[in-house]
Design a protein around this motif. Structure first.
Motif, mmCIF file in Angstrom:
data_model
loop_
_atom_site.group_PDB
_atom_site.id
_atom_site.type_symbol
_atom_site.label_atom_id
_atom_site.label_comp_id
_atom_site.label_asym_id
_atom_site.label_seq_id
_atom_site.Cartn_x
_atom_site.Cartn_y
_atom_site.Cartn_z
ATOM 1 N N PHE A 7 6.680 -32.012 -45.717
ATOM 2 C CA PHE A 7 8.003 -31.542 -46.018
ATOM 3 C C PHE A 7 8.180 -30.277 -45.455
ATOM 4 C CE2 PHE A 7 10.966 -29.058 -48.322
ATOM 5 C CZ PHE A 7 12.058 -29.773 -48.338
ATOM 6 N N TRP A 8 7.082 -29.472 -45.623
ATOM 7 C CA TRP A 8 7.265 -28.088 -45.046
ATOM 8 C C TRP A 8 7.507 -28.074 -43.723
ATOM 9 C CZ3 TRP A 8 8.651 -23.245 -45.475
ATOM 10 C CH2 TRP A 8 7.994 -22.416 -44.438
ATOM 11 N N HIS A 9 6.553 -28.842 -42.922
ATOM 12 C CA HIS A 9 6.848 -28.729 -41.438
ATOM 13 C C HIS A 9 8.181 -29.497 -40.859
ATOM 14 C CE1 HIS A 9 2.371 -28.114 -41.803
ATOM 15 N NE2 HIS A 9 2.625 -27.829 -40.484
ATOM 16 N N ALA A 10 8.553 -30.548 -41.518
ATOM 17 C CA ALA A 10 9.631 -31.284 -41.296
ATOM 18 C C ALA A 10 10.703 -30.365 -41.399
ATOM 19 C CB ALA A 10 9.851 -32.469 -42.037
ATOM 20 N N ALA A 11 10.821 -29.378 -42.551
ATOM 21 C CA ALA A 11 11.953 -28.657 -43.050
ATOM 22 C C ALA A 11 12.143 -27.438 -41.778
ATOM 23 C CB ALA A 11 11.779 -27.976 -44.457
ATOM 24 N N VAL A 12 10.865 -26.809 -41.491
ATOM 25 C CA VAL A 12 10.913 -25.930 -40.437
ATOM 26 C C VAL A 12 11.484 -26.310 -39.194
ATOM 27 C CG1 VAL A 12 9.651 -24.210 -39.148
ATOM 28 C CG2 VAL A 12 9.216 -24.237 -41.713
ATOM 29 N N ALA A 13 10.960 -27.661 -38.699
ATOM 30 C CA ALA A 13 11.452 -28.102 -37.497
ATOM 31 C C ALA A 13 12.791 -28.332 -37.380
ATOM 32 C CB ALA A 13 10.585 -29.298 -37.214
ATOM 33 N N PHE A 14 13.270 -29.106 -38.573
ATOM 34 C CA PHE A 14 14.706 -29.411 -38.734
ATOM 35 C C PHE A 14 15.654 -28.182 -38.535
ATOM 36 C CE2 PHE A 14 18.785 -30.523 -40.674
ATOM 37 C CZ PHE A 14 19.088 -31.829 -40.218
ATOM 38 N N ALA A 15 15.270 -27.167 -39.401
ATOM 39 C CA ALA A 15 15.912 -25.781 -39.392
ATOM 40 C C ALA A 15 16.227 -24.938 -38.104
ATOM 41 C CB ALA A 15 15.476 -25.058 -40.612
ATOM 42 N N ALA A 16 14.669 -25.264 -37.257
ATOM 43 C CA ALA A 16 14.956 -24.601 -35.839
ATOM 44 C C ALA A 16 15.642 -25.322 -35.101
ATOM 45 C CB ALA A 16 13.304 -24.569 -35.608
ATOM 46 N N ALA A 17 15.724 -26.729 -35.038
ATOM 47 C CA ALA A 17 16.510 -27.492 -34.088
ATOM 48 C C ALA A 17 18.030 -27.187 -34.381
ATOM 49 C CB ALA A 17 16.037 -28.710 -34.067
ATOM 50 N N PHE A 18 18.131 -27.240 -35.912
ATOM 51 C CA PHE A 18 19.723 -27.090 -36.258
ATOM 52 C C PHE A 18 20.358 -25.801 -35.722
ATOM 53 C CE2 PHE A 18 23.203 -25.817 -38.918
ATOM 54 C CZ PHE A 18 23.816 -27.098 -39.232
ATOM 55 N N LEU A 41 4.222 -24.117 -35.743
ATOM 56 C CA LEU A 41 4.051 -25.173 -36.455
ATOM 57 C C LEU A 41 2.606 -26.067 -36.183
ATOM 58 C CD1 LEU A 41 7.429 -26.860 -37.075
ATOM 59 C CD2 LEU A 41 6.264 -25.645 -38.686
ATOM 60 N N GLY A 42 1.865 -25.492 -35.167
ATOM 61 C CA GLY A 42 0.677 -26.112 -34.697
ATOM 62 C C GLY A 42 0.389 -26.832 -33.345
ATOM 63 N N LEU A 43 1.734 -27.011 -32.745
ATOM 64 C CA LEU A 43 1.498 -27.691 -31.237
ATOM 65 C C LEU A 43 0.964 -26.971 -30.119
ATOM 66 C CD1 LEU A 43 4.903 -29.884 -31.115
ATOM 67 C CD2 LEU A 43 2.617 -30.471 -32.267
ATOM 68 N N ASN A 44 0.444 -27.323 -29.643
ATOM 69 C CA ASN A 44 0.046 -26.632 -28.248
ATOM 70 C C ASN A 44 0.902 -26.237 -27.481
ATOM 71 O OD1 ASN A 44 -0.008 -27.930 -25.826
ATOM 72 N ND2 ASN A 44 -1.456 -29.370 -26.920
ATOM 73 N N SER A 45 0.950 -25.078 -26.715
ATOM 74 C CA SER A 45 2.298 -24.674 -26.032
ATOM 75 C C SER A 45 2.846 -25.538 -25.114
ATOM 76 C CB SER A 45 1.879 -23.234 -25.251
ATOM 77 O OG SER A 45 0.883 -23.589 -24.394
ATOM 78 N N VAL A 46 2.174 -26.353 -24.206
ATOM 79 C CA VAL A 46 2.489 -27.298 -23.451
ATOM 80 C C VAL A 46 3.313 -28.561 -24.137
ATOM 81 C CG1 VAL A 46 1.874 -29.292 -21.753
ATOM 82 C CG2 VAL A 46 0.751 -26.908 -21.594
ATOM 83 N N THR A 47 2.713 -29.012 -25.054
ATOM 84 C CA THR A 47 3.336 -30.185 -25.880
ATOM 85 C C THR A 47 4.396 -29.515 -26.818
ATOM 86 O OG1 THR A 47 1.367 -31.045 -26.330
ATOM 87 C CG2 THR A 47 2.884 -31.763 -27.841
ATOM 88 N N ALA A 48 4.583 -28.111 -27.263
ATOM 89 C CA ALA A 48 5.628 -27.765 -27.629
ATOM 90 C C ALA A 48 6.686 -27.558 -26.885
ATOM 91 C CB ALA A 48 5.200 -26.418 -28.402
ATOM 92 N N ASN A 49 6.403 -27.024 -25.686
ATOM 93 C CA ASN A 49 7.454 -26.879 -24.630
ATOM 94 C C ASN A 49 8.267 -28.395 -24.201
ATOM 95 O OD1 ASN A 49 9.198 -25.686 -22.708
ATOM 96 N ND2 ASN A 49 7.615 -25.751 -21.020
ATOM 97 N N ALA A 50 7.389 -29.421 -23.979
ATOM 98 C CA ALA A 50 8.034 -30.660 -23.854
ATOM 99 C C ALA A 50 8.838 -31.260 -24.931
ATOM 100 C CB ALA A 50 6.748 -31.605 -23.227
ATOM 101 N N THR A 51 8.170 -31.378 -26.007
ATOM 102 C CA THR A 51 8.887 -31.640 -27.210
ATOM 103 C C THR A 51 10.151 -30.938 -27.563
ATOM 104 O OG1 THR A 51 6.623 -32.238 -28.410
ATOM 105 C CG2 THR A 51 8.489 -32.061 -29.748
ATOM 106 N N SER A 52 10.088 -29.673 -27.333
ATOM 107 C CA SER A 52 11.502 -29.023 -27.400
ATOM 108 C C SER A 52 12.381 -29.439 -26.503
ATOM 109 C CB SER A 52 11.098 -27.610 -27.357
ATOM 110 O OG SER A 52 12.449 -26.712 -27.387
ATOM 111 N N THR A 53 11.892 -29.665 -25.111
ATOM 112 C CA THR A 53 12.941 -29.935 -24.217
ATOM 113 C C THR A 53 13.607 -31.201 -24.498
ATOM 114 O OG1 THR A 53 11.808 -28.753 -22.395
ATOM 115 C CG2 THR A 53 13.077 -30.371 -21.707
ATOM 116 N N VAL A 54 12.801 -32.203 -24.898
ATOM 117 C CA VAL A 54 13.198 -33.645 -25.165
ATOM 118 C C VAL A 54 14.201 -33.608 -26.532
ATOM 119 C CG1 VAL A 54 12.704 -36.099 -26.035
ATOM 120 C CG2 VAL A 54 11.165 -34.473 -24.051
#
Length: 258
Positions: A7-18, A41-54
């Protein structure tokens, strides 16, 4: 990481994207929130960048729809800049794929700082563009120059992305545009092209973390529509200051953390 989220990781990710979606609808710069949040939230920087873009890309569709009136009156030659946007976007995505995660980790604080400084420059540059002399920049030579500049912007955009808006406004000023609303609409179109082709590659190359992508895409769309009202009530200046503060804070923390 695990394929499911607590729940914590999902809530932070949702709030950041919102928040990113709401910020993008008013002032731009939402990547300066979503990307560092994924690192924390624990992703490496390359995965975080790609995930954020998508994840953030779907939110740009609503922004483009909002500029449909201005886009309808755009000169056909403006759409020539879509081509270098696509070529540069995929080139930047490939460059990210080939960059070792450890190297990108060292670059991240500088990229965030650079993007924040670009974001700070947006208002004065826009004021300058409104008063720029347009007619002398409408030749084929200026268009070719703008396409080359846009290609460089798109490579950076496919590689990292934050701060490309102000660079694209500069490219449009090169070819004589002065209507800032039309320029913003074209900026959204070119940004969608850059991030869209980069996103397709990131998905194909399996560079994204899907539980965050789906959750954050929904949040970004919701933020673009629902959160924009609150952001507009705060005012563009206040939102910009918040984004700049977040950008500097995250860059500083990553300089210290690395």
């Amino acid at each position: 990481m695990h394929s499911t989220l607590d729940f914590w990781h999902a809530a932070v990710a949702f709030a950041a994207a919102f928040l990113a979606g709401a910020i993008n609808s008013v002032a731009g710069g939402g990547t300066l929130v979503s990307f560092p949040a994924l690192i924390w939230l624990g992703l490496n920087s390359v995965t975080a960048n790609a995930t954020s873009t998508v994840a953030i890309w779907p939110g740009s569709v609503g922004s483009l729809w909002g500029y449909r009136r201005e886009m309808g009156s755009a000169e056909p030659r403006m759409y020539a800049l879509v081509a270098p946007s696509l070529v540069g976007g995929i080139s930047g995505a490939l460059l990210l794929r080939w960059t070792p995660s450890a190297t990108f980790d060292r670059l991240v604080p500088f990229l965030i700082l650079f993007a924040t400084l670009l974001f700070m420059a947006q208002e004065p540059v826009q004021r300058t563009l409104k008063t720029a002399h347009a007619e002398q920049h409408r030749s084929t030579r200026w268009l070719v120059g703008a396409m080359l500049f846009q290609l460089a912007v798109a490579v950076y955009g496919g590689y990292f992305g934050a701060g490309i808006g102000i660079l694209m406004l500069a490219a449009l000023s090169i070819i004589g545009l002065t209507d800032i609303h039309q320029m913003n609409g074209l900026k959204v179109l070119f940004g969608m092209s850059i991030n869209g082709v980069a996103s397709l590659y990131f998905v194909w190359a399996r560079m994204v973390y899907w539980p965050y992508v789906i959750l954050m895409a929904v949040a970004a769309i919701a933020g673009g529509y629902g959160g924009a009202g609150a952001a507009r009530r705060m005012g563009r200046t206040a939102v910009r200051r918040i984004v700049i503060g977040i950008g500097f804070g995250m860059a500083l923390s990553l300089f210290i953390w690395k």
